[in-house]
Design a protein around this motif. Sequence first.
Motif, PDB file in Angstrom:
ATOM      1  N   ARG A  25      32.242 -39.391   7.153  1.00 56.86           N
ATOM      2  CA  ARG A  25      32.560 -38.187   6.381  1.00 56.86           C
ATOM      3  C   ARG A  25      32.093 -38.378   4.946  1.00 56.86           C
ATOM      4  N   ASN A  26      31.919 -37.279   4.255  1.00 56.03           N
ATOM      5  CA  ASN A  26      31.710 -37.269   2.811  1.00 56.03           C
ATOM      6  C   ASN A  26      32.877 -36.503   2.203  1.00 56.03           C
ATOM      7  N   ILE A  27      33.625 -37.165   1.357  1.00 57.05           N
ATOM      8  CA  ILE A  27      34.784 -36.519   0.773  1.00 57.05           C
ATOM      9  C   ILE A  27      34.490 -36.203  -0.693  1.00 57.05           C
ATOM     10  N   PRO A  28      35.127 -35.182  -1.254  1.00 54.38           N
ATOM     11  CA  PRO A  28      34.821 -34.787  -2.633  1.00 54.38           C
ATOM     12  C   PRO A  28      35.312 -35.811  -3.643  1.00 54.38           C
ATOM     13  N   HIS A  31      32.287 -37.498  -9.124  1.00 56.75           N
ATOM     14  CA  HIS A  31      30.870 -37.761  -9.398  1.00 56.75           C
ATOM     15  C   HIS A  31      29.982 -37.342  -8.225  1.00 56.75           C
ATOM     16  N   GLY A  32      30.540 -36.541  -7.337  1.00 54.35           N
ATOM     17  CA  GLY A  32      29.811 -36.120  -6.154  1.00 54.35           C
ATOM     18  C   GLY A  32      30.475 -36.677  -4.908  1.00 54.35           C
ATOM     19  N   PRO A  33      29.941 -36.336  -3.735  1.00 52.78           N
ATOM     20  CA  PRO A  33      30.560 -36.775  -2.483  1.00 52.78           C
ATOM     21  C   PRO A  33      30.653 -38.295  -2.382  1.00 52.78           C
ATOM     22  N   VAL A  34      31.733 -38.762  -1.766  1.00 52.64           N
ATOM     23  CA  VAL A  34      31.955 -40.187  -1.538  1.00 52.64           C
ATOM     24  C   VAL A  34      31.882 -40.433  -0.028  1.00 52.64           C
ATOM     25  N   PRO A  35      30.882 -41.183   0.440  1.00 50.08           N
ATOM     26  CA  PRO A  35      30.808 -41.474   1.879  1.00 50.08           C
ATOM     27  C   PRO A  35      31.934 -42.410   2.299  1.00 50.08           C
ATOM     28  N   VAL A  36      32.530 -42.104   3.426  1.00 52.52           N
ATOM     29  CA  VAL A  36      33.557 -42.971   4.000  1.00 52.52           C
ATOM     30  C   VAL A  36      33.325 -43.059   5.506  1.00 52.52           C
ATOM     31  N   ARG A  37      33.870 -44.093   6.096  1.00 55.33           N
ATOM     32  CA  ARG A  37      33.883 -44.222   7.559  1.00 55.33           C
ATOM     33  C   ARG A  37      35.325 -44.420   7.978  1.00 55.33           C
ATOM     34  N   ILE A  38      35.795 -43.581   8.887  1.00 51.39           N
ATOM     35  CA  ILE A  38      37.179 -43.632   9.354  1.00 51.39           C
ATOM     36  C   ILE A  38      37.184 -44.223  10.763  1.00 51.39           C
ATOM     37  N   TYR A  39      38.059 -45.189  10.972  1.00 53.65           N
ATOM     38  CA  TYR A  39      38.171 -45.910  12.239  1.00 53.65           C
ATOM     39  C   TYR A  39      39.504 -45.542  12.886  1.00 53.65           C
ATOM     40  N   PHE A  40      39.441 -45.122  14.151  1.00 51.53           N
ATOM     41  CA  PHE A  40      40.638 -44.648  14.847  1.00 51.53           C
ATOM     42  C   PHE A  40      40.951 -45.529  16.050  1.00 51.53           C
ATOM     43  N   PRO A  41      42.249 -45.760  16.312  1.00 49.53           N
ATOM     44  CA  PRO A  41      42.638 -46.433  17.562  1.00 49.53           C
ATOM     45  C   PRO A  41      42.543 -45.465  18.735  1.00 49.53           C
TER      46      PRO A  41
END
Length: 291
Positions: A25-28, A31-41
Amino acid sequence: MRRQLEAFDSYPDAAQPPDVVTEERNIPGPHGPVPVRIYFPAATALRGRPGFVWMHGGAFRFGDLDMKEADWTARELVHKAGAVVMSVDYRLAVEGVNYPVPLDDVVAAIQWVRENSADLGISSISIGGASAGANLAAGAALRLRDADNWKCEHLVLAYPSMHVDLPDPSKSLELALAEMLPAMRLTPGMFRSMRENYLGALSSNPPSYAMPGLADLRGLPPTLVLNAEYDDLRASGEAFSAALAGAGLDVEQVLVRGMLHGFLNLSTSFEPVDDALERIADRLRALDHTS
């Protein structure tokens, strides 16, 4: 340098991390979008999971979501603790980027998790990081304490860098460092270069959010500090742990035997690495409300 580090940390026969569900995801952010990776069980429970926001290290200059310290750590904590883990690809201090930009990204990521906790299926939020990422985790905890009167459940700091200058080493650390080859040491010049690059014009008068070793630590959550036995930065982790204890806070300091700085880039085939991850997972498991 990245290729050299990957080759150094490559152990072809080591166990691979668990295969878990991920979402990019890219979250607001300011300084602009922040890329993140979310890990789910596995979706055996859709509510009540512990949430964990994690920041990789890399001297504020290196690292991304694919480095083992980011990706493998997240996968292991999903597997071991049933947590929802979000790894943050904060902006690095390169090409004119300096403090507070990386910290702004981390704070924005934590705030986004707070606002979207129901959709993520989590009932608690802990935060943590390794090396420079531990600095950012602690800085974010301090800033959110002051700005929002908010406190995460647990703070996890792996081989953290918290001070403007490295504190004097303890006698046991002096003995450990004397056993190391010079190429395995973090010299004062390297440490100073890292600090000055991150702080830019503020390097001579850093704010406490940038160097949490300068901060008033009262009001921080229970904290786990994982120090590598053979690591110059162990002096910073030990001094920060002492400051937390001096402020009357709940702090557990663990000396991870036999390990160098950056040991979370190694596989859980190494017993000290697996033990360190289990200690983090223990804290997250205690926050699981799915049953």
